[in-house]
Design an enzyme around this catalytic site. Structure first.
Site, PDB file in Angstrom:
ATOM      1  CB  VAL A  87       6.668   2.770 -46.480  1.00 29.63           C
ATOM      2  CG1 VAL A  87       6.303   4.180 -46.047  1.00 29.63           C
ATOM      3  CG2 VAL A  87       6.990   2.663 -48.014  1.00 29.63           C
ATOM      4  CG  ASN A 106       1.396   9.993 -51.484  1.00 32.47           C
ATOM      5  OD1 ASN A 106       1.115  10.356 -52.648  1.00 32.47           O
ATOM      6  ND2 ASN A 106       2.802  10.412 -51.544  1.00 32.47           N
ATOM      7  CB  SER A 118      -1.907   4.147 -60.308  1.00 36.14           C
ATOM      8  OG  SER A 118      -1.624   4.482 -61.706  1.00 36.14           O
ATOM      9  CG  ASN A 161       0.802   1.950 -69.002  1.00 39.20           C
ATOM     10  OD1 ASN A 161       0.637   2.057 -70.105  1.00 39.20           O
ATOM     11  ND2 ASN A 161       1.662   2.854 -68.546  1.00 39.20           N
ATOM     12  CE1 TYR A 185       3.304   3.370 -59.694  1.00 36.72           C
ATOM     13  CE2 TYR A 185       1.887   3.083 -61.411  1.00 36.72           C
ATOM     14  CZ  TYR A 185       2.224   4.072 -60.392  1.00 36.72           C
ATOM     15  OH  TYR A 185       1.837   4.964 -59.710  1.00 36.72           O
ATOM     16  CB  ALA A 186      -0.035  -2.335 -63.481  1.00 29.41           C
ATOM     17  CB  ALA A 187       0.975  -6.351 -60.068  1.00 30.42           C
ATOM     18  CE  LYS A 199       0.975   3.017 -57.053  1.00 27.83           C
ATOM     19  NZ  LYS A 199       0.942   3.831 -55.748  1.00 27.83           N
ATOM     20  CB  ILE A 237      -0.749  13.631 -60.979  1.00 25.97           C
ATOM     21  CG1 ILE A 237      -2.034  12.721 -60.680  1.00 25.97           C
ATOM     22  CG2 ILE A 237      -0.601  14.908 -60.285  1.00 25.97           C
ATOM     23  CD1 ILE A 237      -3.380  13.691 -61.242  1.00 25.97           C
TER      24      ILE A 237
HETATM   25  P1  NAD Z   1       6.901  11.458 -56.497  1.00 24.53           P
HETATM   26  O1  NAD Z   1       7.981  10.309 -56.905  1.00 24.53           O
HETATM   27  O2  NAD Z   1       7.132  12.648 -56.582  1.00 24.53           O
HETATM   28  O3  NAD Z   1       6.780  11.155 -54.751  1.00 24.53           O
HETATM   29  C1  NAD Z   1       6.776   9.742 -54.100  1.00 24.53           C
HETATM   30  C2  NAD Z   1       7.160   9.994 -52.626  1.00 24.53           C
HETATM   31  O4  NAD Z   1       7.314   8.897 -52.254  1.00 24.53           O
HETATM   32  C3  NAD Z   1       8.414  10.729 -52.505  1.00 24.53           C
HETATM   33  O5  NAD Z   1       8.223  11.654 -51.230  1.00 24.53           O
HETATM   34  C4  NAD Z   1       9.307   9.533 -52.113  1.00 24.53           C
HETATM   35  O6  NAD Z   1      10.481   9.888 -51.158  1.00 24.53           O
HETATM   36  C5  NAD Z   1       8.366   8.586 -51.254  1.00 24.53           C
HETATM   37  N1  NAD Z   1       8.933   7.205 -51.210  1.00 24.53           N
HETATM   38  C6  NAD Z   1       9.485   6.416 -52.207  1.00 24.53           C
HETATM   39  N2  NAD Z   1       9.749   5.303 -51.889  1.00 24.53           N
HETATM   40  C7  NAD Z   1       9.569   5.341 -50.370  1.00 24.53           C
HETATM   41  C8  NAD Z   1       9.856   4.324 -49.335  1.00 24.53           C
HETATM   42  N3  NAD Z   1      10.348   3.045 -49.542  1.00 24.53           N
HETATM   43  N4  NAD Z   1       9.624   5.000 -48.053  1.00 24.53           N
HETATM   44  C9  NAD Z   1       8.924   6.112 -47.953  1.00 24.53           C
HETATM   45  N5  NAD Z   1       8.918   7.019 -48.902  1.00 24.53           N
HETATM   46  C10 NAD Z   1       8.972   6.741 -50.064  1.00 24.53           C
HETATM   47  O7  NAD Z   1       5.385  10.734 -57.003  1.00 24.53           O
HETATM   48  P2  NAD Z   1       3.908  11.327 -56.845  1.00 24.53           P
HETATM   49  O8  NAD Z   1       3.956  11.493 -58.383  1.00 24.53           O
HETATM   50  O9  NAD Z   1       3.867  12.322 -55.869  1.00 24.53           O
HETATM   51  O10 NAD Z   1       3.194   9.902 -56.437  1.00 24.53           O
HETATM   52  C11 NAD Z   1       2.794   9.842 -55.158  1.00 24.53           C
HETATM   53  C12 NAD Z   1       1.714   8.481 -55.411  1.00 24.53           C
HETATM   54  O11 NAD Z   1       0.800   8.599 -56.168  1.00 24.53           O
HETATM   55  C13 NAD Z   1       2.543   7.502 -55.417  1.00 24.53           C
HETATM   56  O12 NAD Z   1       2.207   6.116 -54.973  1.00 24.53           O
HETATM   57  C14 NAD Z   1       2.242   7.125 -56.988  1.00 24.53           C
HETATM   58  O13 NAD Z   1       2.384   5.908 -57.579  1.00 24.53           O
HETATM   59  C15 NAD Z   1       0.820   7.595 -57.116  1.00 24.53           C
HETATM   60  N6  NAD Z   1       0.296   8.045 -58.362  1.00 24.53           N
HETATM   61  C16 NAD Z   1       1.110   9.336 -59.041  1.00 24.53           C
HETATM   62  C17 NAD Z   1       0.586   9.325 -60.251  1.00 24.53           C
HETATM   63  C18 NAD Z   1       1.312  10.355 -61.113  1.00 24.53           C
HETATM   64  O14 NAD Z   1       0.966  10.692 -62.477  1.00 24.53           O
HETATM   65  N7  NAD Z   1       1.999  11.444 -60.783  1.00 24.53           N
HETATM   66  C19 NAD Z   1      -0.376   8.754 -61.012  1.00 24.53           C
HETATM   67  C20 NAD Z   1      -1.127   7.663 -60.515  1.00 24.53           C
HETATM   68  C21 NAD Z   1      -0.555   7.330 -59.039  1.00 24.53           C
END
Ligand code: NAD
Length: 243
Positions: free
Chosen positions: A60, A86, A138, A145, A151-153, A155, A184
């Site tokens: 992406v 996502n 997020s 944080n 990451y914060a910037a 989001k 999560i």
């Molecule tokens: P994860 O690391 O398990 O999954 C992330 C997914 O994004 C993976 O499938 C990965 O292959 C894909 N990805 C990463 N870089 C990519 C790229 N350049 N191109 C295409 N795909 C790419 O993470 P998650 O916990 O399932 O998080 C999903 C989203 O939710 C993220 O944006 C994360 O920042 C956000 N989020 C997660 C949490 C948490 O606590 N897990 C909290 C807040 C926000």
């Protein structure tokens, strides 16, 4: 009969964690789902496991790859009704020690990736006179944080991006919202030290981490017609924390 029968959804980072749960939710409700991501092995495995799910390899952070992927989806199915931005990464480091590359890599995937994906689907959605977009922000984007400036910037930027696009295309029947999860349980959080996890969860009124399915439920609702008067919002899924 699912409530999304006949619709086409594009979900980035759909091969695991929250993205995978969203793909499963959308399939259950009858949408055809295209997952866009970097993990080809897992993407093809999910195709076998989840009939009606198609995987497309794309980074992406690369605008041209996103444009190509969207062109493919339109060739296959002729429309895109839902986009879920996502895909996301974290590279944590105190700001004083953070390299420009670590800053850039996170902004490129999380924020620019969201921009490329939204821009690519807007034209087909405008032609269809409708569509719904959800991007993953997020809690950290609302509070900041330690160790997560990049990451914060990224989001926080996603929230401003969604609010802006919501204003630009609201009159054309396209809704754009952000979801802000707290802690999560996924691979992203699995590597955190026990004491960091415990300290975080001590602040959560519900007293536990959330599941990917609990986030998917909210994303699915926002994409559905049941959320037809909701746009430009940030919906928090964080166990009760007030940012
Ligand atoms: P994860 O690391 O398990 O999954 C992330 C997914 O994004 C993976 O499938 C990965 O292959 C894909 N990805 C990463 N870089 C990519 C790229 N350049 N191109 C295409 N795909 C790419 O993470 P998650 O916990 O399932 O998080 C999903 C989203 O939710 C993220 O944006 C994360 O920042 C956000 N989020 C997660 C949490 C948490 O606590 N897990 C909290 C807040 C926000």
């Amino acid at each position: 009969m699912g409530e999304l029968d006949g619709s086409v959804s594009l979900v980035t980072g759909a091969t695991r964690g929250i993205g995978r749960a969203i793909a499963v939710w959308l399939r259950r409700e009858g949408a055809t789902v295209v997952g866009l991501g970097r993990e080809e092995g897992r993407g093809l495995a999910l195709e076998r496991e989840l009939p009606g799910f198609r995987f497309l390899r794309a980074d992406v952070a690369e605008g041209a790859q996103v444009e190509d992927a969207v062109r493919h989806v339109l060739e296959w199915f002729g429309r895109i009704d839902h986009l879920v931005c996502n895909a996301g990464i974290a590279i944590d480091r105190l700001l004083l020690r953070m390299s420009a590359e670590e800053w850039r890599d996170v902004l490129d995937v999380n924020l620019s990736g969201t921009f490329y994906c939204i821009r690519a689907v807007l034209r087909p959605m405008l032609r269809q006179r409708g569509g719904a977009i959800v991007a993953m922000s997020s809690l950290v984007g609302q509070t900041g944080n330690v160790g997560q400036a990049n990451y914060a910037a990224s989001k926080a930027g996603i929230v401003a991006l969604c609010q802006t696009v919501a204003k630009e295309v609201g009159g054309r029947g396209i809704r754009v919202n952000a979801v802000a999860p707290g802690f999560i349980d996924t691979e992203m959080t699995a590597g955190l030290p026990d004491e960091v996890r415990a300290a975080y969860l001590a602040r959560v009124p519900l007293g536990r981490a959330g599941t990917a399915e609990e986030v998917a439920e909210v994303v699915g609702f926002l994409l559905s017609q049941r959320a037809s008067y909701i746009t430009g919002q940030v919906v928090e899924v964080n166990g009760g924390i007030h940012p």
